[in-house]
Design an enzyme around this catalytic site. Sequence first.
Site, PDB file in Angstrom:
ATOM      1  N   TYR A   1     -13.175 -13.987   6.587  1.00  0.00           N
ATOM      2  CA  TYR A   1     -11.753 -13.829   6.921  1.00  0.00           C
ATOM      3  C   TYR A   1     -10.917 -14.925   6.269  1.00  0.00           C
ATOM      4  O   TYR A   1     -11.160 -16.118   6.465  1.00  0.00           O
ATOM      5  CB  TYR A   1     -11.570 -13.870   8.422  1.00  0.00           C
ATOM      6  CG  TYR A   1     -10.218 -13.398   8.887  1.00  0.00           C
ATOM      7  CD1 TYR A   1     -10.004 -12.056   9.182  1.00  0.00           C
ATOM      8  CD2 TYR A   1      -9.167 -14.280   9.056  1.00  0.00           C
ATOM      9  CE1 TYR A   1      -8.775 -11.610   9.624  1.00  0.00           C
ATOM     10  CE2 TYR A   1      -7.926 -13.839   9.495  1.00  0.00           C
ATOM     11  CZ  TYR A   1      -7.739 -12.508   9.784  1.00  0.00           C
ATOM     12  OH  TYR A   1      -6.524 -12.071  10.221  1.00  0.00           O
TER      13      TYR A   1
ATOM     14  N   TYR B   1      -3.784  -7.702   3.265  1.00  0.00           N
ATOM     15  CA  TYR B   1      -3.995  -8.360   4.549  1.00  0.00           C
ATOM     16  C   TYR B   1      -3.737  -7.352   5.649  1.00  0.00           C
ATOM     17  O   TYR B   1      -2.591  -7.050   5.976  1.00  0.00           O
ATOM     18  CB  TYR B   1      -3.093  -9.587   4.700  1.00  0.00           C
ATOM     19  CG  TYR B   1      -3.346 -10.314   6.002  1.00  0.00           C
ATOM     20  CD1 TYR B   1      -4.584 -10.900   6.259  1.00  0.00           C
ATOM     21  CD2 TYR B   1      -2.370 -10.395   6.986  1.00  0.00           C
ATOM     22  CE1 TYR B   1      -4.842 -11.548   7.449  1.00  0.00           C
ATOM     23  CE2 TYR B   1      -2.618 -11.056   8.190  1.00  0.00           C
ATOM     24  CZ  TYR B   1      -3.851 -11.623   8.416  1.00  0.00           C
ATOM     25  OH  TYR B   1      -4.100 -12.272   9.605  1.00  0.00           O
TER      26      TYR B   1
END
Lengths: 138, 385
Positions: B290, B340
Amino acid sequence: MLTPVVDVDGAPFWEYAARGELRVQTCADCDEPRFPPRPCCPHCRSFDHEWRPLSGRGRIWSYVLPHPPLLPDYAEQAPYNVILVELADAPRIRLVGNLVSEAGARLDSVPADRIRIGARVQAVFTPEGLPQWVLERP
Amino acid sequence: MAPMAVLKDATAIVGIGQTPFAKQLPETERALACRAILAALDDAGIAPDEVDALASYTMEETDEVEVAKALGLGDLTFFSKVGYGGGGSCATVAHLAAAIASGQATVGVAWRSRKRGSGPRPWKNTTVQLPTPAQWTRPFGLLRPADEIAMLARRHMHEYGTTRDHLFNVALACRNRANQNPAAIMYDRPLTREMYMTSRWISEPLCLFDNCLETDGALACVLVSAERARDCRRTPVYVHSAAQGLPAQHHGMVNYWNDDPLTGPAWTAARHLWKHADLTPDDIDVAQIYDAFTALIPLSLEGYGFCARGEGGAFTEGGALEIGGRLPLNTSGGGLSEAYVHGFNLITEGVRQLRGTSTAQVPGAATCLVTAGEGVPTSALLLRN
Ligand SMILES: [Zn+2]
Protein backbone atom coordinates in the site's frame (compact mmCIF):
# COMPACT_ATOMS: atom_id res chain seq x y z
CA MET A 1 -7.88 29.10 11.90
CA LEU A 2 -9.42 25.85 13.11
CA THR A 3 -10.31 25.76 16.77
CA PRO A 4 -10.32 22.48 18.70
CA VAL A 5 -13.52 20.45 18.27
CA VAL A 6 -13.56 19.33 21.88
CA ASP A 7 -15.04 16.10 23.20
CA VAL A 8 -16.10 15.35 26.79
CA ASP A 9 -12.85 13.56 27.65
CA GLY A 10 -10.66 16.29 26.17
CA ALA A 11 -12.53 19.31 27.56
CA PRO A 12 -10.47 19.68 30.80
CA PHE A 13 -7.22 19.87 28.79
CA TRP A 14 -8.57 22.90 26.92
CA GLU A 15 -10.04 24.48 30.07
CA TYR A 16 -6.63 24.33 31.76
CA ALA A 17 -4.90 25.55 28.58
CA ALA A 18 -7.21 28.59 28.54
CA ARG A 19 -5.74 29.45 31.96
CA GLY A 20 -2.20 28.99 30.67
CA GLU A 21 -1.71 25.58 32.27
CA LEU A 22 -0.49 22.42 30.56
CA ARG A 23 -2.06 19.43 32.30
CA VAL A 24 -2.38 15.79 31.31
CA GLN A 25 -4.95 13.23 32.36
CA THR A 26 -3.40 10.85 34.90
CA CYS A 27 -4.79 7.71 36.54
CA ALA A 28 -5.72 8.36 40.16
CA ASP A 29 -5.06 4.72 41.06
CA CYS A 30 -1.89 3.63 39.22
CA ASP A 31 -0.48 7.09 38.51
CA GLU A 32 0.05 6.51 34.74
CA PRO A 33 -0.46 9.58 32.54
CA ARG A 34 -2.42 8.97 29.34
CA PHE A 35 -3.06 10.89 26.13
CA PRO A 36 -5.36 11.48 24.36
CA PRO A 37 -7.74 11.57 27.33
CA ARG A 38 -10.14 8.65 27.65
CA PRO A 39 -12.64 7.38 30.22
CA CYS A 40 -10.67 4.37 31.49
CA CYS A 41 -7.02 3.69 32.37
CA PRO A 42 -5.53 1.13 29.92
CA HIS A 43 -3.04 -0.01 32.58
CA CYS A 44 -5.30 -0.75 35.57
CA ARG A 45 -8.83 -0.13 34.16
CA SER A 46 -9.62 2.48 36.78
CA PHE A 47 -12.18 5.16 35.90
CA ASP A 48 -10.73 7.61 38.44
CA HIS A 49 -8.37 10.24 37.12
CA GLU A 50 -6.93 13.66 37.83
CA TRP A 51 -5.39 16.39 35.68
CA ARG A 52 -1.73 16.66 36.60
CA PRO A 53 0.25 19.85 35.92
CA LEU A 54 3.34 19.46 33.73
CA SER A 55 6.56 21.45 33.64
CA GLY A 56 5.81 22.41 30.03
CA ARG A 57 9.29 21.31 28.99
CA GLY A 58 9.95 18.93 26.13
CA ARG A 59 12.07 18.12 23.10
CA ILE A 60 11.20 18.17 19.41
CA TRP A 61 10.66 14.53 18.33
CA SER A 62 9.85 15.32 14.68
CA TYR A 63 8.46 18.13 12.56
CA VAL A 64 6.95 18.86 9.16
CA LEU A 65 6.65 21.93 6.96
CA PRO A 66 3.25 21.92 5.21
CA HIS A 67 2.91 23.66 1.84
CA PRO A 68 -0.31 24.38 -0.11
CA PRO A 69 -2.89 23.19 -0.97
CA LEU A 70 -4.09 24.01 2.54
CA LEU A 71 -7.11 25.66 4.15
CA PRO A 72 -6.85 29.44 3.46
CA ASP A 73 -5.81 30.57 6.98
CA TYR A 74 -2.99 28.06 6.95
CA ALA A 75 -1.99 28.56 3.30
CA GLU A 76 -1.45 32.24 4.10
CA GLN A 77 1.27 31.27 6.62
CA ALA A 78 2.80 28.39 4.61
CA PRO A 79 5.33 27.00 4.71
CA TYR A 80 4.92 26.88 8.48
CA ASN A 81 6.10 24.31 11.00
CA VAL A 82 4.20 21.66 12.90
CA ILE A 83 6.31 20.04 15.58
CA LEU A 84 5.80 16.95 17.73
CA VAL A 85 7.01 17.54 21.29
CA GLU A 86 8.08 14.68 23.53
CA LEU A 87 7.16 15.83 27.04
CA ALA A 88 9.95 15.80 29.65
CA ASP A 89 7.49 14.68 32.33
CA ALA A 90 5.80 11.99 30.19
CA PRO A 91 8.07 10.87 27.32
CA ARG A 92 5.44 8.56 25.82
CA ILE A 93 3.20 11.55 25.20
CA ARG A 94 4.07 13.68 22.19
CA LEU A 95 1.99 16.81 21.69
CA VAL A 96 1.40 18.30 18.25
CA GLY A 97 2.03 22.04 18.16
CA ASN A 98 3.85 24.92 16.53
CA LEU A 99 7.29 26.34 17.24
CA VAL A 100 6.91 30.13 17.44
CA SER A 101 9.12 33.11 18.29
CA GLU A 102 6.85 34.14 21.18
CA ALA A 103 3.38 33.38 22.51
CA GLY A 104 0.73 34.24 19.96
CA ALA A 105 3.18 34.61 17.05
CA ARG A 106 2.48 33.33 13.53
CA LEU A 107 3.10 29.68 12.63
CA ASP A 108 5.98 30.75 10.37
CA SER A 109 7.64 33.03 12.95
CA VAL A 110 10.65 30.73 13.48
CA PRO A 111 12.86 30.19 10.38
CA ALA A 112 12.77 26.57 9.26
CA ASP A 113 16.55 26.22 9.54
CA ARG A 114 16.29 26.86 13.31
CA ILE A 115 14.15 23.75 13.83
CA ARG A 116 15.98 20.60 14.79
CA ILE A 117 14.97 17.23 16.22
CA GLY A 118 16.06 17.03 19.85
CA ALA A 119 15.87 20.78 20.51
CA ARG A 120 14.51 21.71 23.96
CA VAL A 121 11.24 23.64 23.93
CA GLN A 122 8.93 25.23 26.49
CA ALA A 123 5.13 25.56 26.35
CA VAL A 124 3.54 29.01 26.02
CA PHE A 125 -0.09 29.88 25.33
CA THR A 126 -1.90 32.05 22.79
CA PRO A 127 -4.48 34.56 24.08
CA GLU A 128 -7.10 32.06 22.81
CA GLY A 129 -5.68 29.31 25.03
CA LEU A 130 -3.91 27.22 22.42
CA PRO A 131 -0.56 25.78 23.56
CA GLN A 132 2.49 26.76 21.46
CA TRP A 133 6.19 26.13 21.90
CA VAL A 134 9.28 28.35 22.05
CA LEU A 135 12.91 27.26 21.95
CA GLU A 136 14.50 27.09 25.40
CA ARG A 137 17.65 28.60 23.84
CA PRO A 138 16.49 30.73 20.92
CA MET B 1 -2.25 -28.24 20.07
CA ALA B 2 -1.66 -25.47 17.55
CA PRO B 3 -4.88 -23.98 16.18
CA MET B 4 -5.80 -25.39 12.78
CA ALA B 5 -5.25 -22.89 9.98
CA VAL B 6 -8.72 -23.24 8.50
CA LEU B 7 -8.27 -20.38 6.05
CA LYS B 8 -5.05 -21.62 4.47
CA ASP B 9 -5.67 -22.15 0.74
CA ALA B 10 -9.36 -22.83 1.48
CA THR B 11 -10.56 -20.11 -0.89
CA ALA B 12 -9.41 -18.57 -4.15
CA ILE B 13 -9.89 -15.40 -6.14
CA VAL B 14 -11.35 -16.49 -9.47
CA GLY B 15 -12.46 -13.20 -11.00
CA ILE B 16 -11.23 -9.63 -11.15
CA GLY B 17 -12.74 -6.57 -12.81
CA GLN B 18 -12.24 -2.85 -13.05
CA THR B 19 -13.44 0.30 -14.76
CA PRO B 20 -11.08 2.67 -16.57
CA PHE B 21 -9.08 4.93 -14.24
CA ALA B 22 -9.16 8.69 -14.80
CA LYS B 23 -9.00 12.03 -13.04
CA GLN B 24 -12.67 12.36 -13.87
CA LEU B 25 -15.18 9.74 -15.01
CA PRO B 26 -18.72 10.77 -15.98
CA GLU B 27 -20.60 7.96 -14.23
CA THR B 28 -21.63 7.83 -10.56
CA GLU B 29 -19.76 5.81 -7.96
CA ARG B 30 -22.76 3.49 -7.88
CA ALA B 31 -22.63 2.85 -11.63
CA LEU B 32 -18.86 2.36 -11.51
CA ALA B 33 -19.27 -0.16 -8.68
CA CYS B 34 -21.82 -2.11 -10.72
CA ARG B 35 -19.57 -2.15 -13.79
CA ALA B 36 -16.51 -3.37 -11.86
CA ILE B 37 -18.46 -6.13 -10.10
CA LEU B 38 -20.06 -7.34 -13.34
CA ALA B 39 -16.64 -7.37 -15.01
CA ALA B 40 -15.23 -9.48 -12.16
CA LEU B 41 -18.15 -11.94 -12.29
CA ASP B 42 -17.81 -12.18 -16.06
CA ASP B 43 -14.07 -12.85 -15.66
CA ALA B 44 -14.93 -15.65 -13.21
CA GLY B 45 -17.72 -17.07 -15.39
CA ILE B 46 -20.14 -16.87 -12.45
CA ALA B 47 -23.69 -15.51 -12.79
CA PRO B 48 -24.66 -12.54 -10.60
CA ASP B 49 -27.55 -14.42 -9.01
CA GLU B 50 -25.06 -16.90 -7.51
CA VAL B 51 -23.45 -14.19 -5.36
CA ASP B 52 -24.40 -14.62 -1.69
CA ALA B 53 -21.70 -12.54 0.05
CA LEU B 54 -20.43 -8.97 -0.25
CA ALA B 55 -17.59 -7.13 1.44
CA SER B 56 -16.35 -3.57 1.12
CA TYR B 57 -15.03 -0.58 3.08
CA THR B 58 -17.01 1.50 5.57
CA MET B 59 -16.02 4.48 3.39
CA GLU B 60 -17.67 2.86 0.36
CA GLU B 61 -20.69 5.00 -0.54
CA THR B 62 -22.62 2.32 -2.45
CA ASP B 63 -24.18 -0.04 0.06
CA GLU B 64 -25.06 -3.72 -0.26
CA VAL B 65 -28.75 -3.06 -0.90
CA GLU B 66 -27.94 -0.82 -3.87
CA VAL B 67 -25.42 -3.25 -5.35
CA ALA B 68 -27.61 -6.32 -4.86
CA LYS B 69 -30.75 -4.77 -6.30
CA ALA B 70 -29.01 -3.20 -9.29
CA LEU B 71 -27.10 -6.31 -10.30
CA GLY B 72 -29.80 -8.87 -9.52
CA LEU B 73 -27.72 -10.71 -6.95
CA GLY B 74 -29.18 -13.71 -5.13
CA ASP B 75 -30.11 -13.90 -1.45
CA LEU B 76 -27.15 -12.59 0.55
CA THR B 77 -26.19 -14.51 3.69
CA PHE B 78 -23.00 -12.60 4.53
CA PHE B 79 -22.12 -8.92 4.16
CA SER B 80 -19.42 -6.97 5.90
CA LYS B 81 -17.69 -3.61 5.81
CA VAL B 82 -14.22 -2.83 7.10
CA GLY B 83 -13.17 0.48 8.61
CA TYR B 84 -10.09 2.69 8.47
CA GLY B 85 -10.00 3.67 4.81
CA GLY B 86 -7.22 2.00 2.88
CA GLY B 87 -6.42 -0.21 5.89
CA GLY B 88 -9.47 -2.28 5.00
CA SER B 89 -8.60 -3.31 1.45
CA CYS B 90 -7.22 -6.80 2.10
CA ALA B 91 -9.64 -7.35 4.97
CA THR B 92 -12.57 -7.30 2.52
CA VAL B 93 -11.12 -10.43 0.91
CA ALA B 94 -10.19 -11.86 4.32
CA HIS B 95 -13.77 -11.51 5.56
CA LEU B 96 -15.13 -13.24 2.46
CA ALA B 97 -12.54 -16.02 2.85
CA ALA B 98 -13.62 -16.56 6.46
CA ALA B 99 -17.29 -16.57 5.47
CA ILE B 100 -16.79 -19.07 2.66
CA ALA B 101 -14.40 -21.32 4.63
CA SER B 102 -16.87 -21.44 7.53
CA GLY B 103 -19.87 -22.19 5.34
CA GLN B 104 -21.65 -18.85 5.73
CA ALA B 105 -21.56 -18.18 1.98
CA THR B 106 -20.38 -19.66 -1.31
CA VAL B 107 -19.69 -16.84 -3.78
CA GLY B 108 -18.28 -13.59 -2.43
CA VAL B 109 -17.63 -10.25 -4.10
CA ALA B 110 -15.38 -7.53 -2.66
CA TRP B 111 -15.25 -4.10 -4.28
CA ARG B 112 -14.32 -0.43 -4.00
CA SER B 113 -15.69 2.41 -6.09
CA ARG B 114 -14.45 5.92 -5.55
CA LYS B 115 -14.51 9.29 -7.26
CA ARG B 116 -11.55 10.74 -5.39
CA GLY B 117 -10.20 12.36 -8.54
CA SER B 118 -13.23 14.58 -9.17
CA GLY B 119 -14.90 14.42 -5.76
CA PRO B 120 -14.17 16.37 -2.57
CA ARG B 121 -10.96 15.98 -0.60
CA PRO B 122 -11.93 14.54 2.79
CA TRP B 123 -9.48 16.74 4.75
CA LYS B 124 -11.05 19.92 3.33
CA ASN B 125 -14.30 19.25 5.13
CA THR B 126 -13.75 20.88 8.50
CA THR B 127 -17.36 20.62 9.64
CA VAL B 128 -17.29 16.83 10.04
CA GLN B 129 -13.84 16.58 11.63
CA LEU B 130 -13.94 14.00 14.38
CA PRO B 131 -13.31 15.40 17.88
CA THR B 132 -10.82 12.60 18.66
CA PRO B 133 -8.06 12.83 17.64
CA ALA B 134 -8.51 15.86 15.36
CA GLN B 135 -8.74 18.28 18.31
CA TRP B 136 -5.08 17.44 19.10
CA THR B 137 -3.76 17.99 15.58
CA ARG B 138 -5.93 20.08 13.23
CA PRO B 139 -5.77 23.47 15.04
CA PHE B 140 -1.97 23.37 14.69
CA GLY B 141 -2.12 22.95 10.92
CA LEU B 142 -1.54 19.22 10.77
CA LEU B 143 -4.39 19.03 8.28
CA ARG B 144 -3.85 16.30 5.74
CA PRO B 145 -2.82 12.63 5.73
CA ALA B 146 0.41 13.75 4.00
CA ASP B 147 1.25 15.97 7.00
CA GLU B 148 0.55 13.17 9.46
CA ILE B 149 2.73 10.61 7.68
CA ALA B 150 5.48 13.16 6.94
CA MET B 151 5.91 13.45 10.71
CA LEU B 152 6.81 9.74 10.93
CA ALA B 153 8.90 9.94 7.74
CA ARG B 154 11.05 12.73 9.18
CA ARG B 155 11.67 10.74 12.36
CA HIS B 156 12.56 7.62 10.33
CA MET B 157 15.07 9.69 8.37
CA HIS B 158 16.52 11.10 11.60
CA GLU B 159 16.79 7.77 13.41
CA TYR B 160 17.86 5.49 10.57
CA GLY B 161 19.39 7.58 7.82
CA THR B 162 16.52 7.06 5.40
CA THR B 163 16.92 9.57 2.56
CA ARG B 164 14.86 11.26 -0.12
CA ASP B 165 16.70 9.03 -2.60
CA HIS B 166 15.20 6.01 -0.84
CA LEU B 167 11.73 7.49 -1.23
CA PHE B 168 12.53 8.30 -4.86
CA ASN B 169 13.43 4.61 -5.39
CA VAL B 170 9.87 3.76 -4.34
CA ALA B 171 8.28 6.41 -6.56
CA LEU B 172 10.45 5.37 -9.50
CA ALA B 173 9.70 1.64 -9.22
CA CYS B 174 5.96 2.35 -9.20
CA ARG B 175 6.26 4.79 -12.11
CA ASN B 176 8.38 2.39 -14.17
CA ARG B 177 5.72 -0.32 -13.77
CA ALA B 178 2.95 2.16 -14.64
CA ASN B 179 4.88 2.99 -17.81
CA GLN B 180 4.37 -0.68 -18.79
CA ASN B 181 0.64 -0.66 -17.94
CA PRO B 182 -1.72 0.98 -20.47
CA ALA B 183 -4.49 1.15 -17.83
CA ALA B 184 -2.33 3.26 -15.51
CA ILE B 185 -2.96 6.99 -15.19
CA MET B 186 0.82 7.58 -15.53
CA TYR B 187 1.31 5.13 -18.43
CA ASP B 188 2.93 7.68 -20.73
CA ARG B 189 4.60 9.85 -18.07
CA PRO B 190 8.16 8.72 -17.14
CA LEU B 191 9.70 9.98 -13.90
CA THR B 192 13.30 11.10 -13.47
CA ARG B 193 15.38 11.81 -10.37
CA GLU B 194 15.65 15.43 -11.52
CA MET B 195 11.85 15.73 -11.68
CA TYR B 196 11.53 14.20 -8.22
CA MET B 197 14.19 16.30 -6.52
CA THR B 198 12.93 19.60 -7.99
CA SER B 199 9.20 19.00 -7.58
CA ARG B 200 7.14 21.12 -5.21
CA TRP B 201 6.81 20.21 -1.56
CA ILE B 202 3.52 18.97 -0.15
CA SER B 203 4.66 18.56 3.43
CA GLU B 204 8.44 18.55 3.94
CA PRO B 205 10.07 16.04 3.86
CA LEU B 206 7.44 14.71 1.39
CA CYS B 207 7.22 16.17 -2.12
CA LEU B 208 4.60 15.89 -4.86
CA PHE B 209 5.88 12.52 -6.11
CA ASP B 210 5.75 11.01 -2.61
CA ASN B 211 1.96 11.33 -2.74
CA CYS B 212 -0.51 9.01 -4.43
CA LEU B 213 -2.75 9.95 -7.32
CA GLU B 214 -6.32 11.19 -7.01
CA THR B 215 -8.42 8.92 -9.15
CA ASP B 216 -11.95 8.05 -10.23
CA GLY B 217 -12.43 4.31 -10.67
CA ALA B 218 -13.77 1.05 -9.30
CA LEU B 219 -12.49 -2.50 -8.89
CA ALA B 220 -13.86 -5.83 -7.71
CA CYS B 221 -12.88 -9.44 -7.19
CA VAL B 222 -14.77 -12.72 -6.80
CA LEU B 223 -13.94 -15.34 -4.17
CA VAL B 224 -15.10 -18.97 -3.99
CA SER B 225 -14.00 -22.16 -2.21
CA ALA B 226 -10.82 -23.83 -3.45
CA GLU B 227 -12.91 -26.80 -4.53
CA ARG B 228 -15.18 -24.70 -6.73
CA ALA B 229 -12.21 -22.64 -7.98
CA ARG B 230 -10.77 -25.67 -9.74
CA ASP B 231 -13.79 -25.64 -12.08
CA CYS B 232 -13.59 -21.95 -12.89
CA ARG B 233 -12.21 -20.62 -16.17
CA ARG B 234 -9.19 -18.79 -14.73
CA THR B 235 -6.13 -20.02 -12.84
CA PRO B 236 -7.24 -19.97 -9.18
CA VAL B 237 -5.29 -17.57 -6.98
CA TYR B 238 -5.47 -19.02 -3.48
CA VAL B 239 -5.75 -16.99 -0.30
CA HIS B 240 -2.89 -18.70 1.53
CA SER B 241 -3.01 -16.49 4.61
CA ALA B 242 -4.93 -13.39 5.67
CA ALA B 243 -4.65 -11.03 8.60
CA GLN B 244 -5.92 -7.83 10.12
CA GLY B 245 -3.84 -5.76 12.53
CA LEU B 246 -4.74 -3.16 15.15
CA PRO B 247 -1.82 -2.97 17.61
CA ALA B 248 -2.25 -2.26 21.30
CA GLN B 249 -2.31 1.49 21.98
CA HIS B 250 -2.34 2.37 18.28
CA HIS B 251 -3.83 5.76 17.35
CA GLY B 252 -4.35 5.61 13.59
CA MET B 253 -2.60 8.06 11.25
CA VAL B 254 -1.50 10.17 14.21
CA ASN B 255 0.19 7.32 16.06
CA TYR B 256 2.21 9.64 18.25
CA TRP B 257 1.14 8.61 21.74
CA ASN B 258 2.80 5.29 22.54
CA ASP B 259 6.25 3.83 23.16
CA ASP B 260 7.20 3.46 19.51
CA PRO B 261 5.26 5.32 16.82
CA LEU B 262 7.42 3.80 14.06
CA THR B 263 6.15 0.27 14.85
CA GLY B 264 2.74 0.34 13.25
CA PRO B 265 -0.09 -2.03 12.34
CA ALA B 266 2.04 -3.82 9.72
CA TRP B 267 3.97 -5.55 12.50
CA THR B 268 0.78 -6.89 14.09
CA ALA B 269 -0.73 -8.05 10.80
CA ALA B 270 2.58 -9.61 9.75
CA ARG B 271 2.92 -11.73 12.89
CA HIS B 272 -0.49 -13.26 12.25
CA LEU B 273 0.02 -13.55 8.50
CA TRP B 274 3.28 -15.49 8.69
CA LYS B 275 2.17 -17.61 11.66
CA HIS B 276 -0.51 -19.21 9.52
CA ALA B 277 1.58 -19.49 6.34
CA ASP B 278 3.91 -22.12 4.91
CA LEU B 279 5.92 -19.20 3.51
CA THR B 280 8.47 -16.73 4.88
CA PRO B 281 9.39 -13.30 3.49
CA ASP B 282 12.24 -14.99 1.56
CA ASP B 283 9.65 -17.01 -0.38
CA ILE B 284 7.78 -13.97 -1.73
CA ASP B 285 8.23 -13.41 -5.48
CA VAL B 286 6.44 -10.08 -5.82
CA ALA B 287 4.76 -7.60 -3.47
CA GLN B 288 1.90 -5.13 -3.79
CA ILE B 289 2.43 -2.81 -0.83
CA TYR B 290 0.00 0.00 0.00
CA ASP B 291 1.53 3.22 -1.24
CA ALA B 292 -0.62 6.23 -0.47
CA PHE B 293 2.79 7.73 0.37
CA THR B 294 6.27 6.51 -0.58
CA ALA B 295 7.25 6.69 3.10
CA LEU B 296 4.85 3.84 3.90
CA ILE B 297 6.99 1.40 1.92
CA PRO B 298 10.11 1.41 4.16
CA LEU B 299 7.84 1.02 7.20
CA SER B 300 5.97 -1.87 5.57
CA LEU B 301 9.16 -3.61 4.39
CA GLU B 302 10.29 -3.60 8.03
CA GLY B 303 6.90 -4.57 9.41
CA TYR B 304 6.37 -7.53 7.09
CA GLY B 305 9.88 -8.80 7.81
CA PHE B 306 11.72 -8.20 4.52
CA CYS B 307 14.43 -6.38 6.47
CA ALA B 308 15.24 -5.40 10.04
CA ARG B 309 13.88 -2.38 11.87
CA GLY B 310 15.38 0.79 10.41
CA GLU B 311 16.60 -0.88 7.20
CA GLY B 312 13.50 -0.17 5.10
CA GLY B 313 15.10 2.80 3.35
CA ALA B 314 18.36 1.01 2.55
CA PHE B 315 16.38 -2.02 1.30
CA THR B 316 15.22 0.04 -1.71
CA GLU B 317 18.80 0.55 -2.98
CA GLY B 318 20.31 -1.22 -6.00
CA GLY B 319 17.04 -1.66 -7.89
CA ALA B 320 15.60 -3.97 -5.22
CA LEU B 321 12.02 -2.91 -6.02
CA GLU B 322 12.36 -3.20 -9.82
CA ILE B 323 11.60 -6.26 -11.96
CA GLY B 324 14.55 -8.62 -11.41
CA GLY B 325 15.28 -7.04 -8.02
CA ARG B 326 14.99 -8.59 -4.59
CA LEU B 327 11.28 -7.70 -4.27
CA PRO B 328 9.49 -6.33 -7.35
CA LEU B 329 6.97 -3.80 -6.04
CA ASN B 330 3.53 -2.59 -7.12
CA THR B 331 3.82 -4.02 -10.60
CA SER B 332 0.80 -2.22 -12.05
CA GLY B 333 2.08 1.13 -10.80
CA GLY B 334 0.29 1.10 -7.43
CA GLY B 335 -1.50 4.02 -5.85
CA LEU B 336 1.40 6.28 -6.74
CA SER B 337 1.23 5.76 -10.50
CA GLU B 338 -1.59 3.44 -11.64
CA ALA B 339 -4.64 4.61 -9.65
CA TYR B 340 -5.48 5.40 -6.04
CA VAL B 341 -8.62 3.44 -5.24
CA HIS B 342 -7.90 2.69 -1.58
CA GLY B 343 -5.48 -0.07 -2.53
CA PHE B 344 -7.92 -2.37 -4.30
CA ASN B 345 -5.82 -2.26 -7.48
CA LEU B 346 -3.01 -3.87 -5.47
CA ILE B 347 -5.22 -6.93 -4.89
CA THR B 348 -6.20 -7.28 -8.55
CA GLU B 349 -2.57 -6.85 -9.65
CA GLY B 350 -1.52 -9.57 -7.20
CA VAL B 351 -4.03 -11.84 -8.92
CA ARG B 352 -2.70 -10.95 -12.39
CA GLN B 353 0.89 -11.72 -11.33
CA LEU B 354 -0.14 -15.19 -10.14
CA ARG B 355 -2.12 -15.79 -13.33
CA GLY B 356 0.93 -14.72 -15.34
CA THR B 357 -0.97 -11.88 -17.02
CA SER B 358 0.59 -8.73 -15.55
CA THR B 359 1.85 -6.05 -17.92
CA ALA B 360 5.06 -6.19 -15.85
CA GLN B 361 5.12 -9.91 -15.23
CA VAL B 362 7.62 -11.32 -12.74
CA PRO B 363 8.74 -14.55 -14.46
CA GLY B 364 7.29 -17.59 -12.70
CA ALA B 365 5.70 -15.61 -9.87
CA ALA B 366 4.08 -18.10 -7.50
CA THR B 367 3.65 -16.04 -4.32
CA CYS B 368 2.54 -12.46 -3.72
CA LEU B 369 2.15 -10.34 -0.60
CA VAL B 370 -0.61 -7.73 -0.79
CA THR B 371 -0.93 -5.18 1.99
CA ALA B 372 -3.45 -2.54 2.99
CA GLY B 373 -2.64 0.88 4.39
CA GLU B 374 0.16 1.07 6.96
CA GLY B 375 -0.31 3.73 9.59
CA VAL B 376 -3.96 2.82 10.14
CA PRO B 377 -5.58 -0.40 11.40
CA THR B 378 -4.58 -2.59 8.50
CA SER B 379 -4.83 -5.96 6.75
CA ALA B 380 -2.79 -8.17 4.42
CA LEU B 381 -3.03 -11.20 2.17
CA LEU B 382 -0.58 -13.86 1.07
CA LEU B 383 -1.67 -15.08 -2.35
CA ARG B 384 -0.32 -18.13 -4.22
CA ASN B 385 -1.17 -20.00 -7.38
ZN1 LIG C 1 -4.39 3.16 36.11
